[in-house]
Scaffold this motif. Structure first.
Motif, PDB file in Angstrom:
ATOM      1  N   SER A   1      -5.244   4.839   1.961  1.00 19.12           N
ATOM      2  CA  SER A   1      -3.812   4.953   1.704  1.00 19.12           C
ATOM      3  C   SER A   1      -3.513   4.409   0.308  1.00 19.12           C
ATOM      4  N   ASP A   2      -2.295   4.599  -0.136  1.00 19.64           N
ATOM      5  CA  ASP A   2      -1.891   4.140  -1.468  1.00 19.64           C
ATOM      6  C   ASP A   2      -1.845   2.609  -1.481  1.00 19.64           C
TER       7      ASP A   2
ATOM      8  N   ARG B   1      -1.287   0.741  -4.390  1.00 17.82           N
ATOM      9  CA  ARG B   1      -0.661   0.219  -5.600  1.00 17.82           C
ATOM     10  C   ARG B   1       0.398  -0.835  -5.285  1.00 17.82           C
TER      11      ARG B   1
END
Length: 331
Positions: free
Chosen positions: A188-189, A191
């Protein structure tokens, strides 16, 4: 947790995959771990039993040693087991627990170092108000706040690190479950999590280092204003051990966590070994080898133990003589 693999089993790749290097590394790290336990636990016991060390400085130092023992124990036994048996699999729960405890005790050390800097600042700059400003109650409050902030920070670190989905490779290129290697495995992301970890690490690091820098700025200003050279030397000697610990601890910690994830590489393992394995071993030596108070307390304890042994030996000899006088012949 999302995805089909909410609780994967991770594989720790370890320090090295070279077979001939694993046995020497096991012996080296086992020795370091034993010395770490002996040095820090010995220092804690010495502070506890020696009345001359019942001061705020050594109160904070005993908690600093406790944190050293705890986070070294979170890392070293697992690493030693991997080097000895080659069983590098770790469960999802085990990985989360290891990282959470590691983050807790490392963050606690940051705040304990700041509390120790405040103690040195008051001792040098406000000696007449030292007993009032660094009272036993104030010491316990500072230690409690250190552990409270560390506990909350560790929860956030852990949530940001393990809150995503892990549906690809589960091979962690490290010898323990650290944030950056684990986040690389998420599908998953990440960031947002990386940014949150960076911001929280920055807040903890900069807040505690600001306290330390401010304290030593005031200490330096006070010391340079002293007319007596022996007084200046005594003040610098009082702060030397703490400055050495701060330099070792923060140097590697800032290198690891206050840089973008894209700049992390193979050098991270070397830096991690230094602050997770080597640094906890060095701290007892830093605070004892050149510390006259610790040496004096250690000498008194050694003398007391020798006198106790001689007293017990004399008592045993007296009992044996009494029995011999009654006609009993022992061994």
């Amino acid at each position: 947790m999302g995805g089909n693999y909410t609780q994967p089993k991770f594989i720790l790749l370890g320090i090295t995959d070279t077979p001939w290097a694993q046995a020497p590394l096991f012996g080296l790290f086992l020795l370091i771990y034993v010395v770490t336990l002996a040095g820090n636990i010995g220092l804690m016991v010495l502070v506890w039993v020696a009345p001359s060390l019942h001061t705020p400085m050594y109160f904070f130092l005993s908690h600093f040693s406790l944190a050293d023992v705890c986070y070294s124990t979170v890392i070293s036994p697992r690493m030693l087991t991997d080097l000895l048996f080659g069983n590098k699999a770790i469960s999802w729960a085990g990985c989360v627990t290891q990282f959470h405890l590691f983050a807790l005790f490392v963050t606690a050390e940051c705040h304990l170092l700041a509390a120790m800097a405040y103690d040195r600042h008051v001792a040098v700059c406000h000696p007449l108000r030292y007993v009032l400003l660094v009272s036993p109650r104030a010491c316990w409050q500072l230690v409690a706040c250190s552990y409270l902030v560390a506990s909350l920070s560790a929860l956030l670190y852990t949530g940001c690190t393990f809150g995503g989905s892990f549906c690809g490779s589960h091979r962690i290129d490290h010898f323990f479950c650290d944030a950056i290697p684990v986040l690389r495995l998420a599908c998953s992301d990440t960031r947002g999590g990386e940014l949150a970890i960076f911001a929280l690490a920055t807040a903890n690091g900069l807040a505690t280092s600001a306290v330390i820098l401010f304290s030593y700025g005031r200490i330096l200003r006070t010391v340079l204003g002293m007319r007596s050279a022996p007084s200046r030397a005594r003040a610098f000697h009082t702060c030397a051990s703490h400055l050495a610990s701060v330099s070792v601890f923060y140097g590697t910690l800032f290198f690891m966590y206050l840089q973008p994830a894209s700049r992390h590489g193979s050098r991270d393992k070397v830096a991690s070994v230094f602050y997770t394995v080597v640094s906890p071993m060095l701290n007892p030596f830093i605070y004892s080898l050149r510390n006259k108070e610790v040496k004096a307390a250690l000498g008194k304890c050694r003398t007391r133990m020798l006198n106790l042994c001689q007293h017990q030996r004399g008592a045993a000899h007296g009992i044996r003589e009494s029995w011999n006088g009654l006609g009993w012949r022992g061994p």
